[in-house]
Design an enzyme around this catalytic site. Structure first.
Site, short mmCIF file in Angstrom:
data_model
loop_
_atom_site.label_atom_id
_atom_site.label_comp_id
_atom_site.label_asym_id
_atom_site.label_seq_id
_atom_site.Cartn_x
_atom_site.Cartn_y
_atom_site.Cartn_z
N HIS A 173 -1.85 -0.88 5.93
CA HIS A 173 -0.76 0.09 6.02
C HIS A 173 0.46 -0.53 5.32
CE1 HIS A 173 -2.81 2.73 8.77
NE2 HIS A 173 -3.01 1.75 9.63
N VAL A 174 0.72 -0.11 4.10
CA VAL A 174 1.85 -0.67 3.35
C VAL A 174 2.27 0.34 2.29
CG1 VAL A 174 0.40 -1.88 1.67
CG2 VAL A 174 2.72 -2.70 2.11
#
Length: 411
Positions: A173-174
Site C-alpha cells: 500500500h503506497v
C-alpha cells in the site's frame, strides 16, 4: 599600356571568358563575388546562410534535450511502449477484434501499489500461489500503514525494490513512486480500484466490526476507538460532517495514482489530472473490482509469466471459501440523502473512477471481452453496486496483513 593592365587584372586569359573555370589556381586569389553567385545558382540545394545553419542545429539540440528530460522525468517504461505497438495503431473503438497472435514482451519489474479496500487480499493470496508455480520473486513489505513517504524514504524504498532479484513483483500500500526521478528504471505498474462509496463503506464498518475471520479483529486494529465512536451511525457521521466522513479523508483513491507530491493529497483538478496522466504513462492495467474476473483474464494475457492460470485458481472452491472469510460484517447502506452527500464530496474520486472504468472497458473490447451491463439504478443521482463475495477489507490501519496471508496459505 591599357591592354597590359587588363591582362594583369585578368591573369586567367583575355576576352569575356569566365575567370578560373575549373577553380582558383594554387596560391591564387579566390574568384570574385559574381563567380560564386553563378556557381550557387547551379546548386540550389546548397543555398543557406550561417543563420539558417545555426537555427537547424539549435532545433536539433532542443529536440535531443527534450527527449532526455522526458526519459529522466519518468517517461513510459519500454514494456508499455512495446505493448502499445503490439496492440496496433487503431483505436480501441475502431477495432473490437482480438490482436494478432504475437509474443508479448516480458517485463522483469512489476509493481502492484495496491489501493486499500479494493480486493488486494484476494490478489495477494493469488500471487503467493502463482509465485511458487511460476518461479518469480514476490516482494512484499512489512509496512502496511504508510503510503506517503519523505524524499529519503522514497529513495530508500526504490533502492530496495530495484536491487531485488528479477523477475520480481513488488506489492505494498503506497502512493505512486517515480523511479526515474531517482535514477532507477521505471517498472510496470498494475492496480485495481472500485466504486468510491462502496470502498468507503467497506472501510468504515471493517474498522469497527472486522470480518468473518474473527470477532476480535476490529478490537486489535482500533484499540483506541471509543465505544460511542465505534457504534456511530453511518448516517449521523455523514450528515453531521464528522472528520471520518468528509474530506480529506474521502480523497483516498486518486493519491495512489497521483504520487508523492503534497498536492496529490489535496482534492482538486491538479491531483486528478496528474493521476490520469500516470495511469496512461506508467500503468499497464488498472482494473475494476466489480469486474474482477475480467481483470484477471487481462492480467493473464498481458503478464503470462506472472499470472498464467490465475483464473482457474481464483475459481477453485477452496480459494473462494478463503476469500469469503474476509467479507466485512455488520455493513449497512446509508440513506439516499447521505449517499448523495457522499457522492458530492467524492466528485473527483468518481471522475477518476469513471475515467479508469471507461479505459478498462475499451481494453476489454480490444480483446473481445464483453463489458458487464448493470441495470439502471432506481435513483439516478447515485448508485451503490451490490457487494462482491470476494470483497476484501484491507486498510492502512492494518498491521499484520502478510502474517495473515501466510497463515491462510499454510492451511
Amino acid at each position: 599600356m591599357k591592354k597590359k593592365q587588363q591582362q594583369q587584372q585578368h591573369p586567367g586569359g583575355g576576352g569575356g571568358a569566365e575567370p578560373w573555370p575549373r577553380g582558383a589556381p594554387a596560391g591564387g586569389a579566390p574568384p570574385g563575388p559574381g563567380g560564386w553567385k553563378r556557381r550557387l545558382r547551379q546548386l540550389p540545394l546548397l543555398r543557406f546562410s550561417l543563420r539558417d545553419y545555426g537555427f537547424c542545429m539549435a532545433t536539433l539540440l532542443v529536440f535531443c534535450l527534450g527527449s532526455l528530460f522526458y526519459q529522466l522525468g519518468g517517461g513510459p517504461p519500454r514494456f508499455l511502449l512495446d505493448l502499445r505497438q503490439y496492440l496496433g495503431n487503431s483505436t480501441y473503438l475502431d477495432d473490437h477484434g482480438p490482436p494478432p497472435s504475437k509474443v508479448l514482451p516480458f517485463p522483469s519489474q512489476v509493481v502492484y501499489n495496491r489501493v486499500g479496500k479494493c480486493g488486494s487480499r484476494t490478489v495477494v493470496l493469488l500471487l503467493r500461489i502463482l509465485s511458487e508455480k511460476h518461479g518469480f520473486n514476490l516482494v512484499t513489505s512489512d509496512i502496511h500503514n504508510k503510503t506517503r513517504l519523505t524524499k529519503n524514504e522514497q529513495m530508500e524504498l526504490i533502492k530496495n525494490i530495484s536491487t531485488a532479484e528479477q523477475p520480481y513483483l513488488f506489492t505494498r500500500h503506497v502512493h505512486f513512486l517515480n523511479f526515474s526521478r531517482f535514477g532507477g528504471d521505471q517498472p510496470v505498474y498494475i492496480n485495481i480500484i472500485r466504486d468510491p462509496v462502496n470502498r468507503f463503506l467497506s472501510n468504515y464498518f471493517f474498522r469497527r466490526f472486522g470480518d468473518w475471520r474473527g470477532e476480535q479483529n476490529h478490537m486489535i486494529r482500533t484499540p483506541s476507538m471509543r465505544q460511542e465512536e465505534r457504534y456511530l451511525d453511518i448516517n449521523e457521521c455523514i450528515l453531521e460532517n464528522y472528520p471520518e466522513c468528509s474530506n480529506p479523508r474521502l480523497f483516498y483513491i486518486i493519491p495512489y495514482f497521483c504520487g508523492q507530491h503534497p498536492r496529490c493529497r489535496e482534492p482538486g483538478e491538479w491531483a486528478l489530472e496528474r493521476a490520469k496522466l500516470n495511469v496512461n504513462e506508467n500503468f499497464l492495467l488498472v482494473g475494476i473490482l466489480e469486474e474482477l474476473e475480467d481483470v484477471l483474464l487481462l492480467l493473464e494475457r498481458f503478464l503470462p509469466h506472472y499470472f498464467k492460470g490465475v483464473l482457474s485458481i481464483y475459481k477453485d472452491p477452496e480459494h473462494r471459501k478463503l476469500g469469503n472469510m474476509t467479507v466485512t460484517v455488520r455493513k449497512t447502506v446509508p440513506s439516499p440523502e447521505a449517499v448523495q452527500i457522499l457522492y458530492q464530496r467524492m466528485r473527483y474520486e468518481y471522475e477518476f473512477y469513471h475515467y479508469v472504468k471507461e479505459q478498462f472497458h475499451l481494453l476489454k473490447r480490444k480483446f473481445g471481452l464483453k463489458s458487464q451491463v448493470s441495470k439502471p439504478p432506481l435513483r439516478p443521482q447515485f448508485f451503490i453496486p451490490s457487494p462482491l463475495e470476494t470483497e476484501e477489507p484491507i486498510g492502512d490501519e492494518e498491521q499484520d496483513d502478510e502474517k495473515w496471508l501466510e497463515d491462510i496459505y499454510k492451511r
